[in-house]
Design a protein around this motif. Structure first.
Motif, short mmCIF file in Angstrom:
data_model
loop_
_atom_site.label_atom_id
_atom_site.label_comp_id
_atom_site.label_asym_id
_atom_site.label_seq_id
_atom_site.Cartn_x
_atom_site.Cartn_y
_atom_site.Cartn_z
N GLY A 297 -10.43 26.11 -38.82
CA GLY A 297 -11.02 24.74 -38.48
C GLY A 297 -10.88 24.54 -36.64
N THR A 298 -9.82 24.97 -36.26
CA THR A 298 -9.58 25.02 -34.87
C THR A 298 -10.53 26.01 -34.10
OG1 THR A 298 -7.29 24.28 -35.15
CG2 THR A 298 -8.03 25.40 -33.14
N THR A 299 -10.50 27.19 -34.81
CA THR A 299 -11.49 28.34 -34.18
C THR A 299 -12.84 27.91 -34.35
OG1 THR A 299 -10.03 29.83 -34.94
CG2 THR A 299 -12.06 30.66 -34.46
N ALA A 300 -13.52 27.11 -35.40
CA ALA A 300 -14.86 26.70 -35.45
C ALA A 300 -15.03 25.71 -34.43
CB ALA A 300 -14.82 26.26 -36.87
N VAL B 142 -14.76 18.32 -36.55
CA VAL B 142 -13.97 19.27 -37.02
C VAL B 142 -12.71 19.52 -36.11
CG1 VAL B 142 -13.86 22.10 -37.33
CG2 VAL B 142 -15.96 20.66 -37.97
N ALA B 143 -12.77 19.19 -34.96
CA ALA B 143 -11.53 19.31 -34.15
C ALA B 143 -10.53 18.31 -34.80
CB ALA B 143 -12.04 18.87 -32.66
N ALA B 144 -10.85 17.18 -34.86
CA ALA B 144 -9.78 16.06 -35.25
C ALA B 144 -9.30 16.28 -36.80
CB ALA B 144 -10.69 14.64 -35.42
N SER B 145 -10.18 16.76 -37.51
CA SER B 145 -9.76 17.15 -39.02
C SER B 145 -8.58 18.28 -38.96
CB SER B 145 -10.75 17.30 -39.87
OG SER B 145 -10.51 17.59 -41.23
N ALA B 146 -9.21 19.23 -38.01
CA ALA B 146 -8.24 20.51 -37.79
C ALA B 146 -6.70 20.14 -37.28
CB ALA B 146 -9.15 21.61 -37.18
N ARG B 147 -6.81 19.21 -36.19
CA ARG B 147 -5.79 18.72 -35.84
C ARG B 147 -4.78 18.23 -36.81
NH1 ARG B 147 -7.87 17.08 -31.75
NH2 ARG B 147 -8.22 14.84 -32.34
N ALA B 148 -5.43 17.43 -37.55
CA ALA B 148 -4.60 16.49 -38.64
C ALA B 148 -4.11 17.55 -39.84
CB ALA B 148 -5.42 15.29 -39.29
N CYS B 149 -4.80 18.70 -40.07
CA CYS B 149 -4.44 19.54 -41.06
C CYS B 149 -3.04 20.34 -40.32
CB CYS B 149 -5.75 20.62 -41.31
SG CYS B 149 -5.35 21.58 -42.78
N ARG B 150 -3.37 20.78 -39.06
CA ARG B 150 -2.35 21.36 -38.38
C ARG B 150 -0.88 20.64 -38.58
NH1 ARG B 150 -5.77 22.61 -34.22
NH2 ARG B 150 -4.65 21.04 -32.73
N ARG B 151 -0.66 19.50 -38.54
CA ARG B 151 0.27 18.42 -38.44
C ARG B 151 0.74 18.38 -39.81
NH1 ARG B 151 -0.25 12.37 -36.80
NH2 ARG B 151 -1.91 12.43 -38.34
N CYS B 152 -0.24 18.28 -40.92
CA CYS B 152 0.34 18.19 -42.26
C CYS B 152 0.85 19.52 -42.58
CB CYS B 152 -1.02 17.95 -43.21
SG CYS B 152 -1.36 16.45 -43.05
N ALA B 153 0.34 20.79 -42.18
CA ALA B 153 0.67 22.13 -42.56
C ALA B 153 2.35 22.15 -41.91
CB ALA B 153 -0.11 23.14 -42.17
N ARG B 154 2.76 21.60 -40.87
CA ARG B 154 3.95 21.88 -40.49
C ARG B 154 5.12 20.73 -41.26
NH1 ARG B 154 1.19 21.35 -35.28
NH2 ARG B 154 1.75 19.10 -35.12
N LEU B 155 4.54 20.02 -42.01
CA LEU B 155 5.43 19.07 -42.61
C LEU B 155 6.26 19.90 -44.01
CD1 LEU B 155 3.48 15.70 -42.37
CD2 LEU B 155 5.44 16.65 -40.96
N PRO B 156 7.44 19.60 -44.40
CA PRO B 156 8.10 20.08 -45.60
C PRO B 156 7.45 19.62 -46.63
CG PRO B 156 9.51 18.33 -44.70
CD PRO B 156 8.52 18.56 -43.66
N THR B 157 7.28 20.50 -47.72
CA THR B 157 6.58 19.99 -49.13
C THR B 157 7.38 20.61 -50.03
OG1 THR B 157 5.25 22.14 -48.91
CG2 THR B 157 4.34 19.92 -48.20
N ASN B 158 7.47 20.00 -51.21
CA ASN B 158 8.01 20.37 -52.49
C ASN B 158 6.98 20.86 -53.49
OD1 ASN B 158 10.64 20.74 -51.37
ND2 ASN B 158 11.22 18.98 -52.31
N ASP B 159 7.05 21.76 -54.35
CA ASP B 159 6.02 21.90 -55.52
C ASP B 159 6.99 21.58 -56.86
OD1 ASP B 159 4.21 22.63 -57.21
OD2 ASP B 159 4.07 24.63 -56.31
N ARG B 160 6.47 20.68 -57.46
CA ARG B 160 7.18 20.32 -58.71
C ARG B 160 6.70 21.02 -59.88
NH1 ARG B 160 5.53 13.88 -58.64
NH2 ARG B 160 3.50 14.94 -58.00
N ARG B 161 5.73 21.91 -59.65
CA ARG B 161 5.17 22.66 -60.85
C ARG B 161 6.24 23.88 -61.01
NH1 ARG B 161 -1.08 23.40 -59.85
NH2 ARG B 161 -0.33 24.27 -57.77
#
Length: 226
Positions: A166-169, A207-226
Motif C-alpha cells: 500500500g505504501t508503494t502504491a 491509500v497512504a492513510a490506510s497503509a500508514r495505519a496498517c504499518r502501525r498495526c503490523a508492528r504491534l504484538p499479536t497472539n494466535d489462539r488457534r
C-alpha cells in the motif's frame, strides 16, 4: 475514587485501557470493544444475581477476562488482519480506477508533438504497472483473508506485505499526480488530465492513510489462539 473525583468502575477502567491499547479500523475496533464490554456486563450481572455486591462482582469479572495486557495481543491479531483487508480494499478499488484514467489521459491529444507530456505519459505507464501489481496483491489478500481464512491460516507476514505494498502504491499515486499535473499544463485537453491528477491525489490520500495505519498495526504484538 479517581483523580477527577469519579468513583472508579473496574469495568469502565478495563474497557478504557483496552481501547487505548488496540489499533485498527474504527468500526471493527468499536464492535470488538462493545462485545467485550457486553461480556463483562453479563458476567457482572451473573455474579450480582447470586448476591455478590457490584464492586466485588466487577473485580471478579475483570479477573476472569484477564488483564488488558493479556487480552490486547489476542484482540490485536483480528484488528491487524482487518486493517490489512481495509488497506488491500483501498488499493484494489483505487488502482484500477487510476489505471483507467491513465488510459484516457494517454489517448488525449493523440498526435500532438509536445515532448514533456509524452515523457509524463511514459512515466505514467510505468506507475500504472506498479499500481497493477499492487492491485493484484490486494485482490489476493482479500481472497486469502476472506472465506479461505476459515480453512487456511493467514500468513504471518501478510499484514506487513500489505502495508508496504500500500505504501508503494501510494507513492506511485503521488508521483502520478505530479506527472499528470505537469502534463495538464501543456496539453490542449488539460481538463481531462487535471481531473486525472485530482483523482490520483485523492487516491494517494486514501491509500497512504490506510497503509500508514496498517504499518502501525503490523508492528504491534499479536497472539494466535488457534
Amino acid at each position: 475514587m479517581n483523580a477527577i473525583g469519579r468513583q472508579a468502575d473496574p469495568i469502565e477502567d478495563y474497557v478504557a485501557a483496552l481501547t487505548a491499547a488496540l489499533h485498527g479500523p474504527a468500526r471493527a475496533k468499536a464492535r470488538m470493544i462493545e462485545e467485550i464490554h457486553d461480556g463483562l456486563a453479563d458476567t457482572v450481572a451473573a455474579h450480582t444475581s447470586e448476591g455478590t455486591p457490584y464492586p466485588r462482582a466487577a473485580h471478579q469479572a475483570v479477573g476472569e477476562f484477564g488483564t488488558p495486557d493479556e487480552l490486547a495481543p489476542i484482540c490485536q491479531r483480528e484488528l491487524t488482519i482487518a486493517q490489512a483487508r481495509h488497506t488491500a480494499r483501498a488499493v484494489a478499488l483505487t488502482a484500477p480506477f487510476l489505471i483507467a484514467c491513465w488510459y484516457v489521459a494517454r489517448t488525449a491529444d493523440h498526435g500532438q508533438s509536445w515532448q514533456l507530456p509524452r515523457m509524463a505519459q511514459l512515466l505514467a505507464v510505468h506507475l500504472a504497472g506498479v499500481a497493477t501489481g499492487a492491485a493484484l496483491l490486494a485482490a489476493a489478500t482479500l481472497a486469502t483473508t476472506g472465506t479461505l481464512a476459515r480453512r487456511l491460516p493467514t500468513p504471518h507476514g501478510l499484514p506487513v506485505a500489505v502495508a508496504w505494498t500500500g505504501t508503494t502504491a501510494s507513492v506511485a499515486m503521488a508521483v502520478a499526480t505530479l506527472a499528470l499535473a505537469t502534463a495538464s499544463v501543456l496539453a490542449t485537453n488539460w481538463p481531462l488530465l487535471a481531473f486525472a491528477a485530482a483523482l490520483a491525489a485523492a487516491s494517494h490520500g486514501v491509500v497512504a492513510a490506510s497503509a500508514r495505519a496498517c504499518r502501525r498495526c503490523a508492528r504491534l504484538p499479536t497472539n494466535d489462539r488457534r
